[in-house]
Design a protein around this motif. Structure first.
Motif, PDB file in Angstrom:
ATOM      1  N   SER A  43      -9.846  -9.334   3.582  1.00 21.45           N
ATOM      2  CA  SER A  43     -10.847  -9.909   2.834  1.00 21.45           C
ATOM      3  C   SER A  43     -10.311 -11.156   1.725  1.00 21.45           C
ATOM      4  CB  SER A  43     -11.108  -8.805   1.850  1.00 21.45           C
ATOM      5  OG  SER A  43      -9.993  -8.368   0.790  1.00 21.45           O
ATOM      6  N   LEU A  44      -8.880 -11.355   2.003  1.00 21.67           N
ATOM      7  CA  LEU A  44      -8.408 -12.419   1.136  1.00 21.67           C
ATOM      8  C   LEU A  44      -8.003 -13.781   1.714  1.00 21.67           C
ATOM      9  CD1 LEU A  44      -6.026 -10.079  -0.958  1.00 21.67           C
ATOM     10  CD2 LEU A  44      -8.074 -11.277  -1.829  1.00 21.67           C
ATOM     11  N   ALA A 100      -0.745 -11.998  15.238  1.00 18.36           N
ATOM     12  CA  ALA A 100      -0.993 -10.612  15.086  1.00 18.36           C
ATOM     13  C   ALA A 100      -1.446 -10.170  13.660  1.00 18.36           C
ATOM     14  CB  ALA A 100       0.033  -9.689  15.423  1.00 18.36           C
ATOM     15  N   TYR A 101      -1.180 -10.952  12.801  1.00 12.03           N
ATOM     16  CA  TYR A 101      -1.668 -10.624  11.589  1.00 12.03           C
ATOM     17  C   TYR A 101      -3.218 -10.794  11.169  1.00 12.03           C
ATOM     18  CZ  TYR A 101      -1.732 -10.524   6.241  1.00 12.03           C
ATOM     19  OH  TYR A 101      -2.184  -9.783   5.089  1.00 12.03           O
ATOM     20  N   PRO A 102      -3.787  -9.892  10.501  1.00 14.16           N
ATOM     21  CA  PRO A 102      -5.306  -9.711  10.312  1.00 14.16           C
ATOM     22  C   PRO A 102      -5.765 -10.965   9.544  1.00 14.16           C
ATOM     23  CG  PRO A 102      -4.406  -7.658   9.601  1.00 14.16           C
ATOM     24  CD  PRO A 102      -3.093  -8.573   9.899  1.00 14.16           C
ATOM     25  N   SER A 103      -6.493 -11.897  10.413  1.00  9.89           N
ATOM     26  CA  SER A 103      -6.958 -13.311   9.730  1.00  9.89           C
ATOM     27  C   SER A 103      -8.108 -12.932   8.624  1.00  9.89           C
ATOM     28  CB  SER A 103      -7.286 -14.095  10.739  1.00  9.89           C
ATOM     29  OG  SER A 103      -8.346 -13.517  11.695  1.00  9.89           O
ATOM     30  N   TYR A 104      -8.549 -13.904   7.890  1.00 12.74           N
ATOM     31  CA  TYR A 104      -9.538 -13.774   6.961  1.00 12.74           C
ATOM     32  C   TYR A 104     -10.742 -13.598   7.747  1.00 12.74           C
ATOM     33  CZ  TYR A 104     -12.911 -15.297   3.405  1.00 12.74           C
ATOM     34  OH  TYR A 104     -14.078 -15.204   2.530  1.00 12.74           O
ATOM     35  N   ASP A 105     -11.456 -12.493   7.739  1.00 12.26           N
ATOM     36  CA  ASP A 105     -12.720 -12.086   8.260  1.00 12.26           C
ATOM     37  C   ASP A 105     -13.723 -11.255   7.374  1.00 12.26           C
ATOM     38  OD1 ASP A 105     -14.659 -11.548   9.994  1.00 12.26           O
ATOM     39  OD2 ASP A 105     -13.486 -10.723  11.468  1.00 12.26           O
ATOM     40  N   PHE A 108       0.894  -1.030  -0.100  1.00 14.24           N
ATOM     41  CA  PHE A 108       0.096  -0.060   0.039  1.00 14.24           C
ATOM     42  C   PHE A 108       0.954   1.367  -0.163  1.00 14.24           C
ATOM     43  CE2 PHE A 108      -2.378  -3.201   2.589  1.00 14.24           C
ATOM     44  CZ  PHE A 108      -3.265  -3.335   1.723  1.00 14.24           C
ATOM     45  N   ASN A 109       0.589   2.242  -0.811  1.00 11.77           N
ATOM     46  CA  ASN A 109       1.158   3.589  -0.516  1.00 11.77           C
ATOM     47  C   ASN A 109       0.481   4.262   0.391  1.00 11.77           C
ATOM     48  OD1 ASN A 109       2.203   6.081  -0.941  1.00 11.77           O
ATOM     49  ND2 ASN A 109       1.940   6.047  -3.191  1.00 11.77           N
ATOM     50  N   THR A 110       1.095   4.224   1.380  1.00  8.54           N
ATOM     51  CA  THR A 110       0.386   4.699   2.724  1.00  8.54           C
ATOM     52  C   THR A 110       0.171   6.228   2.911  1.00  8.54           C
ATOM     53  OG1 THR A 110       2.575   4.726   3.983  1.00  8.54           O
ATOM     54  CG2 THR A 110       1.162   2.620   4.013  1.00  8.54           C
ATOM     55  N   LEU A 111       0.873   6.928   1.789  1.00 11.98           N
ATOM     56  CA  LEU A 111       0.689   8.376   1.672  1.00 11.98           C
ATOM     57  C   LEU A 111      -0.445   8.952   0.933  1.00 11.98           C
ATOM     58  CD1 LEU A 111       4.574   9.733   1.418  1.00 11.98           C
ATOM     59  CD2 LEU A 111       3.023   9.411   3.431  1.00 11.98           C
ATOM     60  N   VAL A 112      -1.261   7.735   0.209  1.00 15.86           N
ATOM     61  CA  VAL A 112      -2.198   7.960  -0.557  1.00 15.86           C
ATOM     62  C   VAL A 112      -3.582   7.602  -0.091  1.00 15.86           C
ATOM     63  CG1 VAL A 112      -3.115   7.833  -2.898  1.00 15.86           C
ATOM     64  CG2 VAL A 112      -0.688   7.943  -2.553  1.00 15.86           C
ATOM     65  N   PRO A 113      -4.765   8.691   0.226  1.00 15.48           N
ATOM     66  CA  PRO A 113      -6.039   8.251   0.226  1.00 15.48           C
ATOM     67  C   PRO A 113      -6.601   7.175  -0.352  1.00 15.48           C
ATOM     68  CG  PRO A 113      -5.561  10.585   0.504  1.00 15.48           C
ATOM     69  CD  PRO A 113      -4.624  10.137  -0.076  1.00 15.48           C
ATOM     70  N   PRO A 114      -7.407   6.509  -0.235  1.00 15.64           N
ATOM     71  CA  PRO A 114      -8.057   6.111   1.506  1.00 15.64           C
ATOM     72  C   PRO A 114      -6.838   5.090   1.867  1.00 15.64           C
ATOM     73  CG  PRO A 114      -9.068   4.586  -0.033  1.00 15.64           C
ATOM     74  CD  PRO A 114      -8.034   5.550  -1.041  1.00 15.64           C
ATOM     75  N   LEU A 115      -5.744   4.700   1.388  1.00 13.09           N
ATOM     76  CA  LEU A 115      -4.592   3.815   1.733  1.00 13.09           C
ATOM     77  C   LEU A 115      -3.997   4.551   2.802  1.00 13.09           C
ATOM     78  CD1 LEU A 115      -5.252   1.555   0.193  1.00 13.09           C
ATOM     79  CD2 LEU A 115      -4.824   3.197  -1.630  1.00 13.09           C
ATOM     80  N   ASP A 116      -4.056   5.674   3.465  1.00 13.10           N
ATOM     81  CA  ASP A 116      -3.506   6.254   4.465  1.00 13.10           C
ATOM     82  C   ASP A 116      -3.973   6.114   5.560  1.00 13.10           C
ATOM     83  OD1 ASP A 116      -5.583   7.794   3.778  1.00 13.10           O
ATOM     84  OD2 ASP A 116      -4.447   9.637   4.028  1.00 13.10           O
ATOM     85  N   ASP A 117      -5.157   5.290   5.596  1.00 12.09           N
ATOM     86  CA  ASP A 117      -5.978   4.950   6.780  1.00 12.09           C
ATOM     87  C   ASP A 117      -5.745   3.294   7.031  1.00 12.09           C
ATOM     88  OD1 ASP A 117      -8.514   3.928   8.344  1.00 12.09           O
ATOM     89  OD2 ASP A 117      -9.050   6.258   8.169  1.00 12.09           O
ATOM     90  N   VAL A 118      -5.485   3.134   7.991  1.00 11.78           N
ATOM     91  CA  VAL A 118      -5.236   1.507   8.494  1.00 11.78           C
ATOM     92  C   VAL A 118      -6.457   0.772   8.365  1.00 11.78           C
ATOM     93  CG1 VAL A 118      -5.283   1.997  10.944  1.00 11.78           C
ATOM     94  CG2 VAL A 118      -3.910  -0.033  10.144  1.00 11.78           C
ATOM     95  N   ARG A 119      -7.428   1.440   8.402  1.00  6.31           N
ATOM     96  CA  ARG A 119      -8.819   0.616   8.607  1.00  6.31           C
ATOM     97  C   ARG A 119      -9.113   0.047   7.140  1.00  6.31           C
ATOM     98  NH1 ARG A 119     -12.747   5.058  10.871  1.00  6.31           N
ATOM     99  NH2 ARG A 119     -11.435   6.516   9.187  1.00  6.31           N
ATOM    100  N   ILE A 120      -8.825   0.748   6.077  1.00  3.79           N
ATOM    101  CA  ILE A 120      -8.812   0.187   4.609  1.00  3.79           C
ATOM    102  C   ILE A 120      -7.745  -0.741   4.512  1.00  3.79           C
ATOM    103  CG2 ILE A 120      -8.800   0.871   2.235  1.00  3.79           C
ATOM    104  CD1 ILE A 120     -11.087   1.882   3.865  1.00  3.79           C
ATOM    105  N   ARG A 121      -6.603  -0.443   4.833  1.00  6.85           N
ATOM    106  CA  ARG A 121      -5.510  -1.592   4.754  1.00  6.85           C
ATOM    107  C   ARG A 121      -5.860  -2.761   5.468  1.00  6.85           C
ATOM    108  NH1 ARG A 121      -2.323   3.119   6.005  1.00  6.85           N
ATOM    109  NH2 ARG A 121      -1.510   2.110   7.984  1.00  6.85           N
ATOM    110  N   GLU A 180       0.249  -4.414  12.924  1.00  5.40           N
ATOM    111  CA  GLU A 180      -0.613  -3.541  13.735  1.00  5.40           C
ATOM    112  C   GLU A 180      -0.953  -2.470  12.613  1.00  5.40           C
ATOM    113  OE1 GLU A 180      -1.038  -0.045  17.097  1.00  5.40           O
ATOM    114  OE2 GLU A 180       0.770  -1.430  16.981  1.00  5.40           O
ATOM    115  N   HIS A 181      -0.026  -1.933  11.588  1.00  6.43           N
ATOM    116  CA  HIS A 181      -0.260  -0.902  10.890  1.00  6.43           C
ATOM    117  C   HIS A 181      -0.579  -1.305   9.453  1.00  6.43           C
ATOM    118  CE1 HIS A 181       0.539   2.306  13.787  1.00  6.43           C
ATOM    119  NE2 HIS A 181       1.360   1.494  14.412  1.00  6.43           N
ATOM    120  N   VAL A 182      -0.281  -2.679   9.219  1.00  5.76           N
ATOM    121  CA  VAL A 182      -0.612  -3.330   7.992  1.00  5.76           C
ATOM    122  C   VAL A 182      -0.206  -2.408   6.590  1.00  5.76           C
ATOM    123  CG1 VAL A 182      -2.319  -4.707   6.616  1.00  5.76           C
ATOM    124  CG2 VAL A 182      -2.580  -3.987   9.029  1.00  5.76           C
ATOM    125  N   PRO A 183       1.189  -1.959   6.350  1.00  9.58           N
ATOM    126  CA  PRO A 183       1.589  -1.543   5.139  1.00  9.58           C
ATOM    127  C   PRO A 183       1.542  -2.573   4.254  1.00  9.58           C
ATOM    128  CG  PRO A 183       3.327  -1.609   6.731  1.00  9.58           C
ATOM    129  CD  PRO A 183       2.228  -2.111   7.457  1.00  9.58           C
TER     130      PRO A 183
END
Length: 562
Positions: A325-326, A362-367, A306-319, A511-514
């Motif tokens: 989702s995968l 700690a990695y976001p699991s499929y949900d 993710f390019n974490t400087l570019v909206p909406p990818l600058d928001d950890v919720r979207i990342r 935690e921040h999922v870049p």
């Protein structure tokens, strides 16, 4: 069935022993108890060296090699290539340092490297009597000129990696010392890459702006010609400093980005060898009579960055929602990697000494339900970063090269995003431009590969250092705690201390999922059975090298037996 060659991983204990030996930071000397900084390269006592009787080397012959991608330039400081670029570059360049089969760094073009007590000075001595292809001498002053005028130049692709190297001092005709502004236990790592590929300064100056298209090194082959996006040809260096090498007369490299086309070109006889980092292609070679699949499954993983400087990818919720989702099994099936590799959750694979169960947990699991909730939360946030009105769709672009399996991956990503409320637009960009877009930060989400055999201080430091000076920070994500932890990592050679530091960095990343991790990347150098000894390159003292990690082949000791 075809002959299959796997690079097996060391057992945890054996790998740890090799790693601790490397981290002892003793002097590196040709023919002695070589040291250096350990990594996660493979190889163990029962590693399969070949499944065929090699016989005696044969001198002569030409081969054609199919590559995954083209490269922008061959001049260190401009070079921004990937696995395919390194395969080509290591024909006309010799590296100062390389890894052996145990992952330990050893001198190659260098004769020795040693550090001072506080790890702020590293003294490297060159082998004597080595000349570049144009007849000029390799010496300490050449290294310094390359360092000052090319590697540290403003805008150089290497400048960020060398940011803490304040000066190169010439000690005598063959000896230089790198002076660092801070301790770095992992410093020798960088000398196995572009920074450690000496080239003729006289030839580069004479070529001027065209120097990146006319490389002159000390390697086993001489550059002959390059037609971009078509072919690059090298011929045997008759005056190579390693007597009797190389065996081949000529190698022609052809960039063929499409995996299926590359495989079929091998089977049709248009190619003698090919590289692949795609499971579906690898399986075809493994199952074909008359061909050998030199396979390696080292520390490399497919991912989305993710390019974490570019909206909406600058928001950890979207990342985070994207990652949730995968399903890794779906990704592996689309790529054809199923049965070859495992799911990944962090920068290091499960067979790496740096892998952590805490980081994996700690990695976001499929949900998908949880992901949908995160998207809705962002969508209805009156201060959402993309500036859109509450309730407006959340959209961004997902970019991949136009490889058929990657197109399928992009479609899988798009469909998974749609199920959680994301509108993902797909873009196809040729691989060379794709890499350059990542370097320039001109993307939103990219399909990518992450991971490395390098020391974690190098790998993680490059990945999350200041993007203004470090081009390898593709995500533009930084964190002050990662900076602090990497700094500590560079200051200690104690494995337990380093493991804890690496684990803490991994927890911050997850935690921040870049990065959205996927599955490991199987890699292969596939060849006709007449092409011999792909994994068998050695150091000048006879020590066995690390084979073909990430499908990066060394052709210095390959021969053709017809």
């Amino acid at each position: 069935m075809s002959e299959v060659q796997r690079v097996r991983r060391r057992t945890g204990f054996a790998r740890l022993v090799a790693l601790l030996a490397a981290l002892a930071l003793v002097a590196v000397a040709c023919g002695g108890d070589d040291g250096g900084n350990g990594g996660t390269a493979g190889g163990d006592d029962d590693r399969t060296t070949t499944t065929e009787d090699l016989g005696e080397p044969v001198r002569g012959g030409s081969i054609v090699v199919g590559l995954e991608a083209e490269t922008n330039s061959w001049l260190p400081g401009e070079y921004a290539g990937a696995n395919s670029g390194q395969t080509v570059a290591l024909t006309f360049y010799d590296p100062l340092i390389q890894r052996d089969e145990d992952g330990v760094l050893r001198p190659y073009l260098a004769e020795s490297i040693e550090e001072n007590d506080d790890l702020t000075e590293w003294t490297l001595r060159l082998r004597g009597g080595i000349k570049f292809h144009d007849g000029t001498d390799l010496n300490a002053q050449v290294l310094k000129t390359i360092f000052d005028e090319y590697l540290k130049a403003e805008g150089a692709t290497t400048a960020g990696t060398l940011a803490t190297v304040t000066e190169m001092r010439v000690d005598d005709d063959l000896t230089v010392t790198y002076l660092l502004s801070e301790p770095n236990a992992a410093f020798p790592d960088i000398l196995q890459g572009t920074i450690g590929w000496p080239f003729s300064v006289e030839a580069a100056r004479a070529a001027g702006a065209d120097a990146g298209s006319r490389p002159v090194g000390t390697g086993p082959f001489k550059f002959e010609r390059w037609t971009r996006d078509d072919q690059l040809v090298v011929v045997r260096n008759e005056d190579y400093w390693r007597e009797g090498l190389p065996y081949l007369d000529r190698i022609t490299f052809r960039p063929i980005p499409d995996e299926d086309t590359r495989v079929q070109s091998l089977f049709s006889g248009d190619l003698d060898a090919m590289q692949s980092l795609r499971g579906s292609a690898i399986k075809q070679v493994m199952e074909r009579d008359g061909y050998t699949a030199h396979l390696s499954t080292e520390n490399l993983t497919g991912a989305s960055i993710f390019n974490t400087l570019v909206p909406p990818l600058d928001d950890v919720r979207i990342r985070r929602a994207f990652a949730m989702s995968l399903q890794a099994d779906d990704v592996a099936a689309v790529l054809g990697d199923d049965g070859l590799v495992d799911e990944t959750t962090q920068w290091f694979s499960t067979d790496s000494p740096w892998w952590s169960q805490r980081v994996a947990d700690a990695y976001p699991s499929y949900d998908p339900d949880g992901a949908t909730q995160l998207v809705e939360e962002y969508k209805n946030d009156p201060e959402r970063s993309d500036g859109k009105a509450v309730g407006e769709p959340v959209t961004f672009e997902y970019q991949c090269p136009p490889d058929p399996s990657l197109i399928e991956i992009a479609q899988l990503v798009q469909g998974a995003g749609a199920t959680i409320g994301l509108e993902i637009n797909l873009a196809q960009v040729e691989q060379a431009a794709h890499i350059q877009d990542g370097i320039n930060g001109e993307y939103e989400v990219n399909c990518w590969r992450v991971g490395s055999q390098d020391d974690p201080a190098t790998t993680l430091g490059n990945a999350f250092d200041d993007p203004e000076t470090q081009i390898l920070n593709f995500t533009n994500f930084t964190h002050p705690e990662i900076d602090r932890l990497v700094d500590e990592l560079k200051r200690t050679a104690d494995f337990d201390e380093r493991y804890e530091l690496v684990e803490q960095i991994g927890l911050i990343i997850n935690e921040h999922v870049p990065v959205s991790f996927g599955v490991g990347t199987p890699t292969m150098v596939g060849v006709r059975n007449a092409v011999k000894n792909v994994p068998g390159w050695t150091f000048p003292d006879g020590t066995r090298g690390n084979g073909h990690p990430s499908a990066i082949a060394r052709f210095v000791e390959v021969w053709l037996e017809e």
